[in-house]
Design an enzyme around this catalytic site. Structure first.
Site, PDB file in Angstrom:
ATOM      1  N   ASP A 194      18.660  25.377  12.578  1.00  0.00           N
ATOM      2  CA  ASP A 194      17.918  26.628  12.439  1.00  0.00           C
ATOM      3  C   ASP A 194      17.091  26.860  13.700  1.00  0.00           C
ATOM      4  OD1 ASP A 194      16.325  28.787  11.862  1.00  0.00           O
ATOM      5  OD2 ASP A 194      15.841  28.158   9.826  1.00  0.00           O
ATOM      6  N   HIS A 199       9.852  29.371  14.802  1.00  0.00           N
ATOM      7  CA  HIS A 199       9.388  28.007  14.573  1.00  0.00           C
ATOM      8  C   HIS A 199       9.110  27.231  15.869  1.00  0.00           C
ATOM      9  CE1 HIS A 199      10.516  28.923  10.512  1.00  0.00           C
ATOM     10  NE2 HIS A 199      11.747  29.166  10.885  1.00  0.00           N
ATOM     11  N   ILE A 214       5.404  28.530  12.851  1.00  0.00           N
ATOM     12  CA  ILE A 214       5.283  27.931  11.529  1.00  0.00           C
ATOM     13  C   ILE A 214       6.440  26.978  11.280  1.00  0.00           C
ATOM     14  CG2 ILE A 214       4.049  29.928  10.620  1.00  0.00           C
ATOM     15  CD1 ILE A 214       6.653  30.815   9.258  1.00  0.00           C
ATOM     16  N   GLY A 217      10.648  26.823   6.257  1.00  0.00           N
ATOM     17  CA  GLY A 217      10.520  26.644   4.812  1.00  0.00           C
ATOM     18  C   GLY A 217      11.448  25.572   4.285  1.00  0.00           C
TER      19      GLY A 217
END
Length: 291
Positions: A194, A199, A214, A217
């Protein structure tokens, strides 16, 4: 309108071959914190952690299915399906449901078939349910449903989708553990496939409305499942049957996750919060179904 629900639902599924090796599994496990358990004196060489990191003892945490064969039909691929034309900066991962049909092999090759299974109109956002079904020569392996929120793309009068949610757990949890998130956790986890700049790139994160990058998830998702398997399922990854969650808030690298678990009949309910932000919710409506 960037999302044409009828066209998206009518689009032909995308099918492609995927494969993975033991190194891919090990990298994923390291990306979700294997070998760094704060409850163990020497986690890097602890036998329970070596099940995740040493090829001669390796087993596969089922959440690996969310990254196996990255680049095959999946979330980013789904965002380029017919009827979908959106800005990646408006996209948030809203929830995930993973159904395991049999234990994942440490290395393998399979066929992944991806399609948009549903499109919901939430008013200020659209929700795409991207379903990926994976099977090898012996039959089905797993089914993966990703719920993707696209901000600013709702309001066309479509189906709002299901509203029922699991009853929240009551009473004191059966187990509570804390899992630190390393400052470089997102940089390591993204190597499993990903590569969303949200990120890693501070400037892109600001465009998406965040002060800094961040954590993925799905990294939190994997950290949580490992905590549940290690704490309440005796470390036996083959007992996991289904794992679902709603992403209720973000995690910033360097924070600590508090994972609370409640035993039930064939299932474990879980909540996850960020310790440093006064237990701000991170994962909610989280259930691990098991044998």
């Amino acid at each position: 309108m960037p999302i044409d629900a009828a066209a998206a639902l009518a689009a032909e599924p995308r099918t492609g071959g995927i494969s993975w090796t033991a190194k891919d599994v090990q990298l994923y496990h390291l990306g979700i914190g294997a070998g760094t358990d704060p409850d163990k004196e020497s986690p890097a060489t602890d036998p329970d952690e070596l099940r995740y990191t040493l090829e001669s003892r390796l087993h596969v945490l089922p959440s690996f299915a969310t990254v196996a064969g990255s680049g095959s039909p999946g979330v980013i691929s789904g965002l380029s399906m017919p009827g979908v034309d959106v800005d990646l900066a408006t996209v948030l991962h809203g929830g995930q449901t993973l159904t395991i049909h049999r234990p994942l092999p440490t290395a393998g090759a399979a066929t992944a078939t991806g399609r948009i299974a549903a499109v919901y109109d939430k008013g200020k956002a659209a929700v795409l349910v991207m379903r990926t079904e994976v099977a090898d020569a012996e039959g089905p392996l797993w089914t993966n449903d990703a719920q993707i929120f696209v901000r600013g793309e709702g309001g066309w009068g479509g189906d709002r989708g299901p509203s029922a949610r699991p009853e929240p757990p009551t009473g004191e949890p059966d187990r509570t553990v804390e899992r630190p998130v390393r400052p470089d956790q997102a940089l390591l986890y993204r190597l499993s496939g990903d590569l969303n700049p949200l990120h890693a790139d501070p400037e892109f994160a600001k465009l998406a409305g965040f002060d800094k990058p961040i954590l993925h998830g799905l990294c939190t998702y994997g950290i949580t499942l490992k905590a549940v398997v290690d704490s309440l399922l005796g470390g036996d990854v083959t007992r996991v049957r289904c794992y679902s969650t709603r992403f209720a808030g973000v995690v910033f690298p360097g924070e600590t996750l508090r994972v609370r678990m409640w035993r039930g009949d064939g299932r474990i309910q879980v909540t996850v919060s960020a310790v440093e932000r006064e237990d701000a919710p991170v994962l909610a409506d989280t259930i691990v179904q098991h044998s």
